[in-house]
Design a protein around this motif. Structure first.
Motif, PDB file in Angstrom:
ATOM      1  N   TYR A  28       0.802  -1.225   0.000  1.00 17.73           N
ATOM      2  CA  TYR A  28       0.000   0.000   0.000  1.00 17.73           C
ATOM      3  C   TYR A  28       0.832   1.271   0.000  1.00 17.73           C
ATOM      4  O   TYR A  28       0.385   2.294   0.457  1.00 17.73           O
ATOM      5  CB  TYR A  28      -0.918   0.014   1.221  1.00 17.73           C
ATOM      6  N   GLY A  29       2.029   1.248  -0.473  1.00 18.63           N
ATOM      7  CA  GLY A  29       2.857   2.451  -0.482  1.00 18.63           C
ATOM      8  C   GLY A  29       4.221   2.156   0.100  1.00 18.63           C
ATOM      9  O   GLY A  29       4.726   1.050  -0.031  1.00 18.63           O
ATOM     10  N   THR A  30       4.813   3.141   0.761  1.00 21.55           N
ATOM     11  CA  THR A  30       6.131   2.971   1.347  1.00 21.55           C
ATOM     12  C   THR A  30       6.092   1.905   2.437  1.00 21.55           C
ATOM     13  O   THR A  30       5.320   2.011   3.381  1.00 21.55           O
ATOM     14  CB  THR A  30       6.623   4.311   1.934  1.00 21.55           C
ATOM     15  N   LYS A  31       6.920   0.912   2.303  1.00 26.41           N
ATOM     16  CA  LYS A  31       6.973  -0.167   3.292  1.00 26.41           C
ATOM     17  C   LYS A  31       8.014   0.210   4.341  1.00 26.41           C
ATOM     18  O   LYS A  31       9.200   0.267   4.050  1.00 26.41           O
ATOM     19  CB  LYS A  31       7.335  -1.482   2.595  1.00 26.41           C
ATOM     20  N   ARG A  32       7.542   0.500   5.554  1.00 24.85           N
ATOM     21  CA  ARG A  32       8.405   0.973   6.638  1.00 24.85           C
ATOM     22  C   ARG A  32       8.969  -0.180   7.446  1.00 24.85           C
ATOM     23  O   ARG A  32       8.348  -1.237   7.561  1.00 24.85           O
ATOM     24  CB  ARG A  32       7.600   1.888   7.577  1.00 24.85           C
ATOM     25  N   LYS A  33      10.138   0.086   8.045  1.00 23.89           N
ATOM     26  CA  LYS A  33      10.735  -0.858   8.992  1.00 23.89           C
ATOM     27  C   LYS A  33      10.232  -0.455  10.369  1.00 23.89           C
ATOM     28  O   LYS A  33      10.474   0.675  10.811  1.00 23.89           O
ATOM     29  CB  LYS A  33      12.249  -0.804   8.925  1.00 23.89           C
TER      30      LYS A  33
END
Length: 168
Positions: free
Chosen positions: A3-8
Motif C-alpha cells: 500500500y505504499g512505502t513499506k516501513r521498517k
C-alpha cells in the motif's frame, strides 16, 4: 499486497500480557498485507542486566527502524521495557504510533497509556489510533500520519526519568 512505502517497524508491547495481539498484528499486517518489515524482538532477551537489555533493544531493534508502534493493552503502561523502548525511539527521533488494544484499561472513558507516550500524544509528536484496526489502509494511513508528525522534532518530550521497575 502493498500500500505504499513499506516501513521498517519496531513494535513495543507487554510480552506476557499482549503476545496474542502482537502475533495477530504482525501476521495480518507484516505477513499478509506486507505493510511493514517487522524489526521487533523475536523473544525475551535473556539477561538480568537491565543496561544490557536496554542497549540490545536500542542498538539491534530500534536503530534501523523508522517508526515504533506501541500496542497498548491492559498493563502496557506499567512496563519499564515499554517505557525504555519509547525513550529510545524518541532519543533517535523516530516516529511513534500508539494503538489501543481491545484489552486496554480505561478510567473515566480514557485509555491509560504509558506516561512518556501520553506526553508525546499531547505534544502532537506521537500519533494515536484509539482502537484496534484490521483494515490495512487504515493502518497505512496511521503510519504515514505518525511519520509526518515526527517531522517536527520540537514536539518531542522525553524528559521523564526512565522507569526503574515495573509498576504493580
Amino acid at each position: 499486497m502493498y500500500y505504499g512505502t513499506k516501513r521498517k517497524v519496531f513494535i513495543s508491547y507487554h510480552h506476557s500480557g499482549d503476545q496474542h495481539w502482537f502475533n495477530e498484528f504482525t501476521k495480518l499486517f507484516a505477513e499478509r498485507y506486507e505493510i511493514f518489515y517487522d524489526n521487533s524482538l523475536d523473544g525475551r532477551i535473556r539477561s538480568d542486566d537491565a543496561e544490557y537489555v536496554n542497549r540490545t533493544i536500542r542498538e539491534e531493534h530500534i536503530v534501523g527502524s523508522s517508526i515504533t508502534i506501541v500496542l497498548c493493552g491492559a498493563e502496557t503502561w506499567k512496563r519499564k521495557y515499554v517505557d525504555w523502548e519509547i525513550h529510545s525511539t524518541l532519543h533517535h527521533k523516530h516516529a511513534l504510533l500508539a494503538i489501543a488494544l481491545p484489552t486496554a484499561t480505561q478510567e473515566q472513558g480514557k485509555i491509560i497509556v504509558p506516561a512518556r507516550l501520553h506526553d508525546n500524544i499531547q505534544s502532537g509528536y506521537a500519533h494515536w489510533l484509539g482502537s484496534w484496526v484490521t483494515d490495512p489502509q487504515a493502518l497505512q494511513t496511521a503510519i504515514e500520519s505518525a511519520i509526518q508528525k515526527s517531522g517536527d522534532k520540537t514536539r518531542i518530550y522525553n524528559e521523564r526519568e526512565k522507569m526503574g521497575r515495573n509498576l504493580s
